[in-house]
Design a protein around this motif. Structure first.
Motif, short mmCIF file in Angstrom:
data_model
loop_
_atom_site.label_atom_id
_atom_site.label_comp_id
_atom_site.label_asym_id
_atom_site.label_seq_id
_atom_site.Cartn_x
_atom_site.Cartn_y
_atom_site.Cartn_z
N ILE A 132 33.91 13.58 6.99
CA ILE A 132 34.57 14.69 7.57
C ILE A 132 33.80 16.37 8.39
O ILE A 132 33.45 15.98 9.30
CB ILE A 132 36.02 14.72 7.21
CG1 ILE A 132 36.80 13.71 7.21
CG2 ILE A 132 36.60 16.07 7.85
CD1 ILE A 132 37.45 12.67 8.16
N THR A 136 32.34 15.81 12.54
CA THR A 136 32.69 17.00 13.04
C THR A 136 32.09 18.28 13.13
O THR A 136 31.61 18.47 14.54
CB THR A 136 33.88 17.52 12.38
OG1 THR A 136 34.73 16.62 12.24
CG2 THR A 136 34.75 18.76 13.09
N LYS A 194 31.65 35.19 0.44
CA LYS A 194 31.64 34.13 1.88
C LYS A 194 30.62 34.41 2.22
O LYS A 194 29.20 33.16 2.95
CB LYS A 194 33.09 34.13 2.15
CG LYS A 194 34.24 33.33 1.50
CD LYS A 194 35.37 33.27 2.16
CE LYS A 194 36.41 32.35 1.97
NZ LYS A 194 37.17 31.88 2.41
N1 NAP Z 1 39.05 18.04 14.02
C1 NAP Z 1 38.35 17.78 14.12
O1 NAP Z 1 37.69 17.05 13.58
C2 NAP Z 1 38.30 18.39 12.35
C3 NAP Z 1 37.69 17.88 11.02
C4 NAP Z 1 37.58 18.89 9.81
C5 NAP Z 1 38.20 19.26 9.85
N2 NAP Z 1 38.92 19.57 10.30
C6 NAP Z 1 40.17 21.48 10.23
O2 NAP Z 1 39.62 22.29 10.03
C7 NAP Z 1 39.98 22.99 9.32
C8 NAP Z 1 38.50 24.12 8.41
O3 NAP Z 1 38.65 22.47 7.51
P1 NAP Z 1 37.47 22.79 6.51
O4 NAP Z 1 37.04 21.32 5.41
O5 NAP Z 1 36.18 23.08 6.60
O6 NAP Z 1 38.55 23.81 6.16
P2 NAP Z 1 38.09 25.02 5.16
O7 NAP Z 1 36.90 24.50 3.90
O8 NAP Z 1 39.19 25.26 3.98
O9 NAP Z 1 37.25 26.07 6.02
C9 NAP Z 1 37.83 26.37 6.38
C10 NAP Z 1 37.19 28.19 6.87
O10 NAP Z 1 38.01 28.78 8.11
C11 NAP Z 1 37.71 30.57 7.61
N3 NAP Z 1 38.40 31.21 9.25
C12 NAP Z 1 39.54 30.81 8.94
N4 NAP Z 1 40.29 31.56 9.75
C13 NAP Z 1 38.62 32.50 10.13
C14 NAP Z 1 38.60 32.84 11.45
N5 NAP Z 1 39.57 33.83 12.13
N6 NAP Z 1 37.68 33.45 11.72
C15 NAP Z 1 36.39 32.88 11.48
N7 NAP Z 1 36.41 31.89 9.86
C16 NAP Z 1 37.77 32.05 9.84
C17 NAP Z 1 38.56 30.17 6.24
O11 NAP Z 1 37.86 31.39 5.71
P3 NAP Z 1 38.29 32.88 5.58
O12 NAP Z 1 39.52 32.60 6.07
O13 NAP Z 1 38.03 33.63 3.99
O14 NAP Z 1 37.70 33.23 7.17
C18 NAP Z 1 37.42 29.14 5.35
O15 NAP Z 1 36.33 29.71 5.73
C19 NAP Z 1 41.69 21.60 8.59
O16 NAP Z 1 41.89 22.52 9.56
C20 NAP Z 1 40.57 21.13 9.52
O17 NAP Z 1 41.77 20.60 8.83
C21 NAP Z 1 39.05 19.42 11.79
#
Ligand code: NAP
Length: 345
Positions: A132, A136, A194
């Motif tokens: 994933i 992505t 981070k």
């Molecule tokens: N569309 C797709 O195909 C797809 C694929 C994979 C994941 N996703 C989605 O993407 C999201 C993240 O997935 P992940 O596995 O990477 O999760 P993760 O490991 O929890 O990472 C999310 C990151 O986003 C950061 N973030 C939140 N708000 C932010 C902002 N305003 N500016 C910069 N960074 C920010 C968070 O850190 P801070 O809050 O500390 O900034 C965190 O480090 C989830 O909602 C997931 O469901 C979608």
């Protein structure tokens, strides 16, 4: 075999450890003995029913084994499978997408196109972290019309990429893939801890979006603008993205928000001929997916998609019996990668 299943959507407590028959392969299928299962936000969201019938507990029939990502060893092959032999090390993708056969089980049976060779020297931990997040990230990094369709070393030389959230799982993969491809990477984070992770992943420039002015800093670092933005929080960041993007640049958005609408400044976007590319990894085209799988496998083989503290992606491990805790950890925002040890292979 031991497997974790759910037959109703709901909280982590719907996950049950059960005994099931080892599944048999049919023509075109591969049985994988899972060593490590990777957990992503999509796994708990699906289990919670967050993507369909949000909030309601609904019956899931047949019962579902959760988790899209994993790595292990080929245990059996069906008629017509020529890409694999028993004993091959592999990583799998989309194992639980529209099929009940996720990776939180000792064995899973998948069509062979969802199974990929795991290069020599690439650990099961890395293999279980690719599907994933890295696929992505690859799609996001290749969404630009003028850019490469498949990343390779040198393919992003001269390109500056802004990765929002460089300590996240997708953000981490985006940094590592972009650096491998030769890009200059600027990333944003919310804390010094981070920032250290994003720097360890290889980002050349890290901006703390809580304590610094992101637009000012990125404009200093990239006076002509960034060509690609990999965006995790469009509701908060879209105006900044458009402020810092280069003419003809692409903003790749892979997260929806609440509300599920992104207000895009139209005139400023038109002036720069900005492209906004929404990305859902499951429904990317077969060509895009094939390019992503090939590039991600090559990057992993080159040691460019590493995991662990030193590479900026701390690992948190659970046993198969504790899959519910693993899901809760991801839902609770665990920093880094959550893995489930299924078998020692
Ligand atoms: N569309 C797709 O195909 C797809 C694929 C994979 C994941 N996703 C989605 O993407 C999201 C993240 O997935 P992940 O596995 O990477 O999760 P993760 O490991 O929890 O990472 C999310 C990151 O986003 C950061 N973030 C939140 N708000 C932010 C902002 N305003 N500016 C910069 N960074 C920010 C968070 O850190 P801070 O809050 O500390 O900034 C965190 O480090 C989830 O909602 C997931 O469901 C979608």
């Amino acid at each position: 075999m031991k497997a974790v299943v759910y037959s109703r959507t709901g909280g982590p407590d719907v996950l049950q450890l059960v005994d099931r028959e080892v599944p048999l392969v049919e023509a075109g299928e591969v049985r994988v003995r899972i060593a490590v299962s990777g957990v992503n936000p999509t796994d708990w969201k699906s289990r919670a029913g967050a993507t369909a019938n949000a909030g309601e507990s609904t019956e899931v029939d047949p019962e579902q084994v959760p988790n899209q990502d994993g790595a292990g060893v080929v245990d059996d092959i069906g008629l017509g499978v020529t890409r694999f032999a028993i004993g091959d090390r592999v990583w799998v993708r989309d194992a639980a997408f529209q099929r009940p056969t996720g990776t939180a089980a000792e064995y899973t049976v998948l069509p062979d196109h969802l199974v990929n060779p795991l290069p020599d020297g690439v650990s099961f931990d890395i293999g279980a972290s690719l599907g994933i997040p890295a696929l992505t990230a690859h799609r996001a990094l290749t969404a630009r019309e003028a850019g490469p369709a498949r990343l390779s070393p040198g393919s992003l030389v001269g390109t500056t990429v802004l990765v929002a959230g460089g300590a996240g799982a997708v953000g981490h993969a985006a940094i590592q893939l972009a650096v491998w491809a030769g890009a200059t990477v600027i990333t944003t984070v919310s804390s010094p801890e981070k920032a250290a992770l994003a720097a360890a992943a290889g980002a050349q420039h890290v901006v703390n979006y809580r304590s610094e002015d992101v637009v000012e800093r990125v404009q200093q670092l990239a006076p002509h603008g960034v060509e690609v933005v990999v965006e995790v929080n469009p509701l908060q960041n879209i105006a900044d993205d458009i402020a810092v993007i280069a003419r003809g640049g692409t903003i790749a958005i892979y997260v929806s928000g609440e509300p599920d609408e992104v207000p895009i400044p139209a005139r400023a976007s038109m002036t720069k001929n900005v492209r906004v590319q929404f990305v859902l990894t499951y429904t990317t085209s077969e060509v895009e997916k094939g390019n992503a799988v090939a590039a991600v496998t090559a990057a992993a083989a080159a040691g460019a998609l590493d995991v662990g503290d030193e590479s900026g992606l701390p690992l948190t491990r659970f046993t198969l019996a504790d899959t519910a805790d693993a899901h809760a950890a991801v839902e609770g925002g665990a920093v880094g990668k959550v893995l489930i040890d299924v078998a020692s292979l």
